[in-house]
Every structure is written in structure tokens, then in C-alpha cells.
Design a protein around this motif. Structure first.
Motif, PDB file in Angstrom:
ATOM      1  N   UNK A  27     -11.789  64.983 -28.762  1.00 51.69           N
ATOM      2  CA  UNK A  27     -11.282  65.830 -29.840  1.00 51.69           C
ATOM      3  C   UNK A  27     -12.091  67.118 -29.920  1.00 51.69           C
ATOM      4  N   UNK A  28     -13.386  67.045 -29.726  1.00 51.79           N
ATOM      5  CA  UNK A  28     -14.252  68.216 -29.807  1.00 51.79           C
ATOM      6  C   UNK A  28     -13.990  69.197 -28.673  1.00 51.79           C
ATOM      7  N   UNK A  29     -13.652  68.707 -27.503  1.00 52.55           N
ATOM      8  CA  UNK A  29     -13.522  69.545 -26.314  1.00 52.55           C
ATOM      9  C   UNK A  29     -12.208  70.305 -26.286  1.00 52.55           C
ATOM     10  N   UNK A  30     -11.148  69.748 -26.864  1.00 52.98           N
ATOM     11  CA  UNK A  30      -9.830  70.362 -26.794  1.00 52.98           C
ATOM     12  C   UNK A  30      -9.836  71.718 -27.498  1.00 52.98           C
ATOM     13  N   UNK A  31      -9.472  72.793 -26.809  1.00 52.55           N
ATOM     14  CA  UNK A  31      -9.482  74.111 -27.446  1.00 52.55           C
ATOM     15  C   UNK A  31      -8.343  74.243 -28.459  1.00 52.55           C
ATOM     16  N   UNK A  32      -8.572  75.042 -29.477  1.00 46.85           N
ATOM     17  CA  UNK A  32      -7.550  75.280 -30.500  1.00 46.85           C
ATOM     18  C   UNK A  32      -6.532  76.282 -29.979  1.00 46.85           C
ATOM     19  N   UNK A  33      -5.280  75.894 -30.024  1.00 48.29           N
ATOM     20  CA  UNK A  33      -4.177  76.795 -29.682  1.00 48.29           C
ATOM     21  C   UNK A  33      -3.172  76.721 -30.805  1.00 48.29           C
ATOM     22  N   UNK A  34      -2.944  77.827 -31.476  1.00 50.30           N
ATOM     23  CA  UNK A  34      -1.980  77.805 -32.569  1.00 50.30           C
ATOM     24  C   UNK A  34      -0.581  77.488 -32.039  1.00 50.30           C
ATOM     25  N   UNK A  35       0.168  76.765 -32.820  1.00 48.93           N
ATOM     26  CA  UNK A  35       1.518  76.382 -32.442  1.00 48.93           C
ATOM     27  C   UNK A  35       2.468  77.528 -32.792  1.00 48.93           C
ATOM     28  N   UNK A 107       6.130  85.423 -28.149  1.00 46.27           N
ATOM     29  CA  UNK A 107       5.645  84.804 -26.917  1.00 46.27           C
ATOM     30  C   UNK A 107       4.228  84.274 -27.116  1.00 46.27           C
ATOM     31  N   UNK A 108       3.970  83.163 -26.476  1.00 47.51           N
ATOM     32  CA  UNK A 108       2.621  82.597 -26.395  1.00 47.51           C
ATOM     33  C   UNK A 108       2.486  82.002 -25.001  1.00 47.51           C
ATOM     34  N   UNK A 109       1.830  82.735 -24.114  1.00 45.33           N
ATOM     35  CA  UNK A 109       1.739  82.286 -22.732  1.00 45.33           C
ATOM     36  C   UNK A 109       3.125  82.223 -22.124  1.00 45.33           C
ATOM     37  N   UNK A 110       3.503  81.049 -21.612  1.00 47.71           N
ATOM     38  CA  UNK A 110       4.831  80.879 -21.017  1.00 47.71           C
ATOM     39  C   UNK A 110       5.889  80.475 -22.039  1.00 47.71           C
ATOM     40  N   UNK A 111       5.459  80.123 -23.239  1.00 48.60           N
ATOM     41  CA  UNK A 111       6.403  79.712 -24.281  1.00 48.60           C
ATOM     42  C   UNK A 111       6.929  80.931 -25.021  1.00 48.60           C
ATOM     43  N   UNK A 112       8.187  80.833 -25.428  1.00 51.00           N
ATOM     44  CA  UNK A 112       8.745  81.875 -26.287  1.00 51.00           C
ATOM     45  C   UNK A 112       9.783  81.239 -27.208  1.00 51.00           C
ATOM     46  N   UNK A 113       9.825  81.723 -28.426  1.00 52.36           N
ATOM     47  CA  UNK A 113      10.789  81.276 -29.421  1.00 52.36           C
ATOM     48  C   UNK A 113      11.451  82.497 -30.024  1.00 52.36           C
ATOM     49  N   UNK A 114      12.648  82.301 -30.582  1.00 50.69           N
ATOM     50  CA  UNK A 114      13.397  83.408 -31.161  1.00 50.69           C
ATOM     51  C   UNK A 114      13.748  83.114 -32.614  1.00 50.69           C
ATOM     52  N   UNK A 115      13.666  84.139 -33.436  1.00 51.66           N
ATOM     53  CA  UNK A 115      14.196  84.119 -34.794  1.00 51.66           C
ATOM     54  C   UNK A 115      15.469  84.949 -34.777  1.00 51.66           C
ATOM     55  N   UNK A 116      16.540  84.368 -35.248  1.00 54.86           N
ATOM     56  CA  UNK A 116      17.821  85.056 -35.245  1.00 54.86           C
ATOM     57  C   UNK A 116      18.276  85.238 -36.688  1.00 54.86           C
ATOM     58  N   UNK A 117      18.497  86.494 -37.076  1.00 57.14           N
ATOM     59  CA  UNK A 117      18.979  86.817 -38.417  1.00 57.14           C
ATOM     60  C   UNK A 117      20.414  87.300 -38.296  1.00 57.14           C
TER      61      UNK A 117
END
Length: 127
Positions: A27-35, A107-117
Motif C-alpha cells: 500500500x505504501x509503495x503504490x503511487x497516487x494517481x488521481x482517477x 486526458x490522463x496518460x492514455x485514458x481519456x473521458x468526455x463530458x457532453x453537454x
């Protein structure tokens, strides 16, 4: 004749203690990456609050997305490290309608999400 206990191997307590130490270290070693999805959900919720604010106060409420922060009626929220989003600007009028339909991609690295209004309701959805 007396029975002797075998002395090879570990006891259950010793094994659990070693596993506990390994878990704590893991648990201590895993780096924090925001979701990114959680972050975008929070911004979407804040955008809905801005829409309600526009209707209650009967005035235009501006929302400005830049590459590293979003400004919600003057209140700026910086993105967590590693997250970038497309620039966009829109506002909610006194009736709660959004000024334009748009899609915001983050975008976050290879991940990307979209907000559609969408026009009409002004509500957004996360994809």
C-alpha cells in the motif's frame, strides 16, 4: 510413548504477521494517481450546481475550461497532476439553459473521458 510435534514450517500467526507486513508495504509503495473519471464526475456535479445557481439568482453564470483549471462563476478548480482538458467556455442563462452544445475531452496518460453537454436541458453526461 510420547508424541512429538513436528517443528518444520511456520505457525498460522507467523504467516499472518508476514502477510500483514507485505500488504502494508504494498500500500505504501503504490503511487497516487488521481482517477480521471471521478474528477470529471465532480466537475459535472459542480456544473449542475452552477446551472441551479443561474436559475435561483436569475443571472448568467460563466463556466470557463482552460488546459489546467476550470473556473465556475469565478471559483477556480485546478486539475490534479497529469490531467489536461480541452479549453471551452459556456454559460447558463437565467432560465438554466446552456449557451451552446459542446464536448469537453480530458486526458490522463492514455485514458481519456468526455463530458457532453446538450442544448435544451443543459445537463451533461460523462462518457
Amino acid at each position: 510413548m510420547e508424541m512429538r510435534k513436528p517443528s518444520n514450517g511456520f505457525t498460522m500467526i507467523q504467516t499472518l504477521f508476514v502477510l500483514m507486513i507485505i500488504c502494508i508495504l504494498a500500500i505504501q509503495v503504490r503511487p497516487y494517481r488521481p482517477n480521471i473519471r471521478l474528477f470529471m464526475k465532480q466537475i459535472l456535479d459542480q456544473s449542475i450546481v452552477m446551472q441551479e445557481k443561474a436559475m435561483v439568482e436569475k443571472r448568467d453564470v460563466m463556466v470557463v475550461w482552460s488546459s489546467h483549471s476550470v473556473s465556475l462563476d469565478g471559483h477556480t478548480i485546478s486539475y490534479p497532476s497529469g490531467i489536461t482538458c480541452d479549453a471551452a467556455t459556456y454559460h447558463y442563462n437565467a432560465k438554466g439553459n446552456i449557451s451552446s452544445a459542446l464536448t469537453i475531452t480530458c486526458h490522463q496518460g492514455k485514458k481519456s473521458n468526455r463530458l457532453i453537454f446538450q442544448l435544451g436541458s443543459g445537463r451533461g453526461r460523462l462518457e
